[in-house]
Design an enzyme around this catalytic site. Structure first.
Site, short mmCIF file in Angstrom:
data_model
loop_
_atom_site.label_atom_id
_atom_site.label_comp_id
_atom_site.label_asym_id
_atom_site.label_seq_id
_atom_site.Cartn_x
_atom_site.Cartn_y
_atom_site.Cartn_z
N GLU A 194 -3.60 -2.71 0.34
CA GLU A 194 -4.02 -1.70 -0.63
C GLU A 194 -5.08 -0.72 -0.11
O GLU A 194 -6.18 -0.63 -0.66
CB GLU A 194 -4.50 -2.39 -1.90
N GLU A 317 3.61 -6.31 -4.07
CA GLU A 317 2.92 -6.89 -5.22
C GLU A 317 3.35 -6.19 -6.49
O GLU A 317 3.37 -4.96 -6.55
CB GLU A 317 1.39 -6.77 -5.11
#
Length: 397
Positions: A194, A317
């Site tokens: 991320e 995710e």
């Protein structure tokens, strides 16, 4: 944009002693029962050495990236028991988060019930990683390693910090690539979890351009182990020519003009993260057309990569507590599952663990009971898994 805040709320003991000496190690070879063969990309597909498309059903199992320096849940159950359940439910791929701090000599595993896990007694954190990989391979479950964070205390915007510089990020990746290069249970590297904030794409700024950093790390890994897939997440905004905001790691609009190019071809897999209103409010959840507006957003932000046959997309995710179609989060989750299935994308669901604060897990809070509503939803996109024994029988016929 306000992202999801502290999405992964852990119940851990925060012991943050830093060090820089790596544990000594001996490269780990594949067990005879491990899944054989590596993968490469072919257009938007991930295929094996014979050209057959991979059939992955994936989930995340976190903990090694936290101050526990071990997989969460081992305080309640044995690693064998948990892996048996993962396999029984049809999963054959685990995205395995870790932190660079895991490899520091001062890091010690914590919160393991050694009565249930006697074979983990005396092991350091990387040896616990070894053990998980060994046991997963024996069950035909493959592993993607995920550099989730530099230090165990929390996420970082960029792939480096003052305490864990880029050189350490790359050297640890090379160490892992060498450690598991003879073990096809480990099939890939998710380079950094991320990227967001300062992280950019296509700007040419060496200190912030995540695309350039991904190329440096990817090439370093492939120089040691050319067989791994290299998973590259997006940023959240700060894309050259397009500053549209999205989830951390989810904005891959820059790939259209600035793709990741590695020295070894057919290794790049793009891996966006996507979340729902249970994690954080976003403008598209308030659109009167919601959830019908979502496919066009996904097409524009990361889905086009697969649709245009640029590269495979693995949604690394996504997850949430509610799958009921009567609530916004359930509408979002079901819409994304449909999109993944309709476009033949790959996925690793967040998460096996129930202790992810705003998403929950596939396990309920007792760490034993499987969440049937979530499994029923994911069952619509799960693929038939052929075991190693079945593969051997088919080859012998």
């Amino acid at each position: 944009m306000k992202k999801k805040g502290l999405k992964k709320t852990f119940f851990v003991i925060a012991s943050l002693v830093m060090g820089f000496t790596l544990y000594g190690y001996t490269p780990v070879s594949a067990d005879a029962a491990s899944v054989k063969g590596y993968y490469h990309t072919q257009g938007n597909k991930i295929v094996d050495e014979s050209g057959k498309e991979a059939a992955f059903n994936g989930l995340n199992w976190f903990g090694l990236e936290t101050p526990n320096y071990t997989l969460h849940g081992l305080w309640s159950r044995s690693m064998d028991d948990m892996l048996d359940q993962v396999k029984k439910e049809g999963y054959n791929l685990i995205r395995l988060p870790y932190s660079n701090q895991l490899f520091d000599s001062s890091s010690r595993p914590d919160s393991i019930d050694y009565h249930k896990n006697p074979d983990l007694v005396g092991l350091n954190p990387i040896q616990i990683m070894d053990k998980l990989i060994e046991k997963a391979g024996q069950r035909g479950i493959q592993i993607i390693l995920d550099r989730h964070r530099p230090g165990s205390g929390g996420q970082s915007e960029l792939w480096y910090t003052s305490q864990y510089p880029e050189s350490r990020w790359i050297s640890d990746w090379k160490m892992l690539a060498d450690r598991y290069k003879n073990n096809p249970t480990v099939i890939g590297a998710d380079l950094h979890n991320e990227p967001h904030g300062q992280a950019s794409w296509g700007t040419g700024n060496a200190s912030t351009d995540w695309r350039l950093a991904a190329q440096r790390a990817g090439n370093a890994i492939l120089s040691v182990n050319p067989n791994w897939l290299i998973l590259v997440e997006g940023v959240d905004h700060n894309v050259q020519g397009n500053n549209s905001q999205y989830w951390w790691g989810g904005n891959l609009t820059g790939v259209a003009n600035y793709p990741v190019v590695l020295d070894v071809p057919n290794r790049v897999v793009y891996s966006p993260h996507d979340y729902g209103p249970g994690v954080s409010s976003q403008p598209w959840f308030n659109d009167p057309a919601f959830p019908s507006n979502l496919p066009a957003i996904w097409d524009q932000t990361w889905g086009y990569i697969s649709k245009q046959n640029i590269a495979p997309v693995l949604v690394g995710e996504f997850g949430g507590r509610n799958v009921d179609l009567s609530c916004p989060e359930g509408k979002w989750q079901n819409a994304l599952v449909h999109y993944i299935g309709a476009n033949n994308l790959y996925f690793t669901y967040w998460s096996l663990n129930p202790n992810s604060g705003d998403t929950g897990g596939l396990l309920l809070d007792d760490w034993t009971t499987w969440n049937r509503p979530k499994q029923d939803m994911l069952g619509r996109i799960m693929k038939p898994v052929v075991s190693v024994a079945q593969q051997a029988e088919a080859a012998a016929e």
